[in-house]
Design an enzyme around this catalytic site. Structure first.
Site, PDB file in Angstrom:
ATOM      1  N   ASP A 237       0.861  -1.189   0.000  1.00  0.00           N
ATOM      2  CA  ASP A 237       0.000   0.000   0.000  1.00  0.00           C
ATOM      3  C   ASP A 237       0.891   1.230   0.000  1.00  0.00           C
ATOM      4  O   ASP A 237       1.836   1.326   0.797  1.00  0.00           O
ATOM      5  CB  ASP A 237      -0.897  -0.011   1.240  1.00  0.00           C
ATOM      6  CG  ASP A 237      -1.896   1.128   1.236  1.00  0.00           C
ATOM      7  OD1 ASP A 237      -3.007   0.929   0.734  1.00  0.00           O
ATOM      8  OD2 ASP A 237      -1.547   2.217   1.738  1.00  0.00           O
ATOM      9  N   ILE A 238       0.617   2.179  -0.909  1.00  0.00           N
ATOM     10  CA  ILE A 238       1.416   3.412  -0.962  1.00  0.00           C
ATOM     11  C   ILE A 238       1.094   4.263   0.264  1.00  0.00           C
ATOM     12  O   ILE A 238      -0.067   4.577   0.541  1.00  0.00           O
ATOM     13  CB  ILE A 238       1.123   4.204  -2.251  1.00  0.00           C
ATOM     14  CG1 ILE A 238       1.460   3.359  -3.485  1.00  0.00           C
ATOM     15  CG2 ILE A 238       1.909   5.517  -2.267  1.00  0.00           C
ATOM     16  CD1 ILE A 238       1.130   4.020  -4.799  1.00  0.00           C
ATOM     17  N   ASN A 245      -2.956  13.348  -4.013  1.00  0.00           N
ATOM     18  CA  ASN A 245      -4.172  13.855  -4.646  1.00  0.00           C
ATOM     19  C   ASN A 245      -4.614  15.179  -4.042  1.00  0.00           C
ATOM     20  O   ASN A 245      -5.010  16.110  -4.760  1.00  0.00           O
ATOM     21  CB  ASN A 245      -5.299  12.824  -4.505  1.00  0.00           C
ATOM     22  CG  ASN A 245      -5.100  11.617  -5.402  1.00  0.00           C
ATOM     23  OD1 ASN A 245      -4.563  11.728  -6.497  1.00  0.00           O
ATOM     24  ND2 ASN A 245      -5.529  10.448  -4.935  1.00  0.00           N
ATOM     25  N   HIS A 250      -5.123  15.119  -8.782  1.00  0.00           N
ATOM     26  CA  HIS A 250      -5.220  13.702  -9.142  1.00  0.00           C
ATOM     27  C   HIS A 250      -4.197  13.301 -10.193  1.00  0.00           C
ATOM     28  O   HIS A 250      -3.834  12.116 -10.291  1.00  0.00           O
ATOM     29  CB  HIS A 250      -6.630  13.384  -9.635  1.00  0.00           C
ATOM     30  CG  HIS A 250      -7.648  13.375  -8.531  1.00  0.00           C
ATOM     31  ND1 HIS A 250      -7.783  12.317  -7.667  1.00  0.00           N
ATOM     32  CD2 HIS A 250      -8.562  14.305  -8.147  1.00  0.00           C
ATOM     33  CE1 HIS A 250      -8.740  12.580  -6.789  1.00  0.00           C
ATOM     34  NE2 HIS A 250      -9.235  13.781  -7.061  1.00  0.00           N
ATOM     35  N   ASP A 254      -2.039   9.926 -10.091  1.00  0.00           N
ATOM     36  CA  ASP A 254      -1.894   8.991 -11.209  1.00  0.00           C
ATOM     37  C   ASP A 254      -0.425   8.769 -11.545  1.00  0.00           C
ATOM     38  O   ASP A 254       0.001   7.640 -11.820  1.00  0.00           O
ATOM     39  CB  ASP A 254      -2.633   9.518 -12.439  1.00  0.00           C
ATOM     40  CG  ASP A 254      -4.149   9.465 -12.280  1.00  0.00           C
ATOM     41  OD1 ASP A 254      -4.621   8.790 -11.341  1.00  0.00           O
ATOM     42  OD2 ASP A 254      -4.843  10.097 -13.087  1.00  0.00           O
ATOM     43  N   GLU A 280      -4.701   2.500  -4.118  1.00  0.00           N
ATOM     44  CA  GLU A 280      -3.240   2.601  -4.040  1.00  0.00           C
ATOM     45  C   GLU A 280      -2.598   1.289  -3.621  1.00  0.00           C
ATOM     46  O   GLU A 280      -1.446   1.267  -3.185  1.00  0.00           O
ATOM     47  CB  GLU A 280      -2.842   3.723  -3.064  1.00  0.00           C
ATOM     48  CG  GLU A 280      -3.193   3.476  -1.613  1.00  0.00           C
ATOM     49  CD  GLU A 280      -4.590   3.934  -1.232  1.00  0.00           C
ATOM     50  OE1 GLU A 280      -4.825   4.171  -0.037  1.00  0.00           O
ATOM     51  OE2 GLU A 280      -5.446   4.059  -2.135  1.00  0.00           O
TER      52      GLU A 280
END
Length: 359
Positions: A237-238, A245, A250, A254, A280
């Protein structure tokens, strides 16, 4: 976290028969039912419309019995790998006796032959289609060459010129139908591959999506047990992804996802599989990799990701990784594996992030 599928749903998915195989099976049954209806209609209506020897009625009844038995066998899925071959063999077995006693190539039953390559292309492989078409062409040529030795219980006079002309156009029809059938088959296979890729692959990262991962993980688990090999799974998980964001838009989020995905692609073996599991979260599947080796891989990926930098964005990129391993004979499902990895990931989040935790 929070993206894990329901365990019952995952287990149910593992038991689902391959959709393509199921559709092909239903299509084969449809063609078999259609053939049964055509033979039944011909057997019952022919005496009312055409005056022919009763042997044709007996052959029609016999064909109905044989094809009904084949249909029941196909419906019971007794020989799943031979369904198309059985259907084509049944078609030839039905038509050949009728043509041999009604003038060979001049028989009205030869009109059915051009449908055989079409059915083969819709239900089988390119090889089956070519074999079916070749057998039909050889049958036409054989009946033309030996037409004078065939019985014709219909009472029609043999006409060599008419036979040659009929044979020529039958062969042309079979070649044309086969060509168009193979062309359709190729286009359909290409389109199917594209749709499969779209259904199982994420557009943004180019990695497998959750559906693609679950399909791949199910197959890889079966292979690991069959080969008695270990399998490890990394769920990552980031860290603080929401900040990308919220603080930079956003587009930055991305870009962060793409960076991590590219890093995973370059940092794993060709036998390994990386997927975006949702939001994520990412998953890396490591076949034939025990827990010790998987820990080395996880630490290497964590360090590589931590060295990434987005242009004009000072936020560091880091991931927390949960590691779970499957050993042969443990009978763990993909749901169990994912849940253990998720639990380890949750522990890593609670102890400072940017780390690897083993389930």
């Amino acid at each position: 976290m929070g993206h894990l599928p329901d365990p019952a749903a995952v287990q149910g998915q593992e038991c689902v028969i391959d959709e393509k195989t199921l559709n092909r099976h239903h299509l084969i049954l449809f063609f078999t039912r259609t053939a049964l209806l055509v033979i039944a209609a011909g057997t019952l209506l022919r005496p009312l419309l055409v005056e022919l020897p009763t042997v044709y009625t007996y052959i029609g009844i016999l064909n109905l019995v044989i094809l009904s038995a084949i249909y029941l066998g196909l419906r019971a899925n007794l020989l799943p790998g031979w369904e198309v071959s059985i259907l084509m063999a049944a078609g030839f077995a039905t038509v050949i006796p009728l043509t041999l006693i009604s003038g060979g190539v001049n028989s009205q039953f030869t009109y059915i032959l051009p449908t055989f390559p079409v059915v083969a292309a819709l239900t089988g492989s390119r090889r089956i289609t070519v074999i079916t078409a070749s057998l039909a062409i050889l049958l036409v040529l054989g009946m033309t060459l030996f037409g004078g030795h065939l019985w014709d219980l219909t009472g029609e006079q043999m006409n060599q010129g008419k036979s040659l002309s009929r044979s020529f156009w039958l062969v042309i029809s079979l070649v044309a139908v086969t060509y168009f059938s193979l062309h359709y088959q190729h286009n359909n296979a290409t389109l199917t591959r594209r749709l499969d890729a779209q259904a199982t692959q994420g557009h943004l990262t180019g990695l497998l999506n959750r559906r693609g991962l679950q399909n791949s993980l199910s197959i890889t688990l079966e292979q690991a047990d069959a080969k008695a090999e270990p399998l490890s799974l990394l769920l990552m998980d980031i860290d603080h992804f929401k900040r990308f964001n919220d603080d930079y838009g956003h587009a930055a989020g991305d870009a962060c996802l793409i960076k991590v995905a590219d890093c995973l692609k370059k940092g794993i073996r060709s036998a390994d599989t990386a997927a975006r599991f949702g939001g994520e979260e990412f998953v890396v599947m490591l076949p034939n990799t025990d827990q010790h080796r998987a820990l080395v891989v996880a630490e290497s990926l964590r360090k590589q990701i931590f060295s990434l930098q987005l242009q004009d964005i000072p936020l560091p990129i880091s991931v927390t990784i949960g590691l779970a391993s499957h050993t042969p004979g443990s009978e763990s499902t993909q749901a169990d594996l994912l849940q253990r990895a998720d639990k380890a990931l949750y522990e890593g989040k609670n102890t400072g992030r940017n780390c690897v935790k083993v389930a």
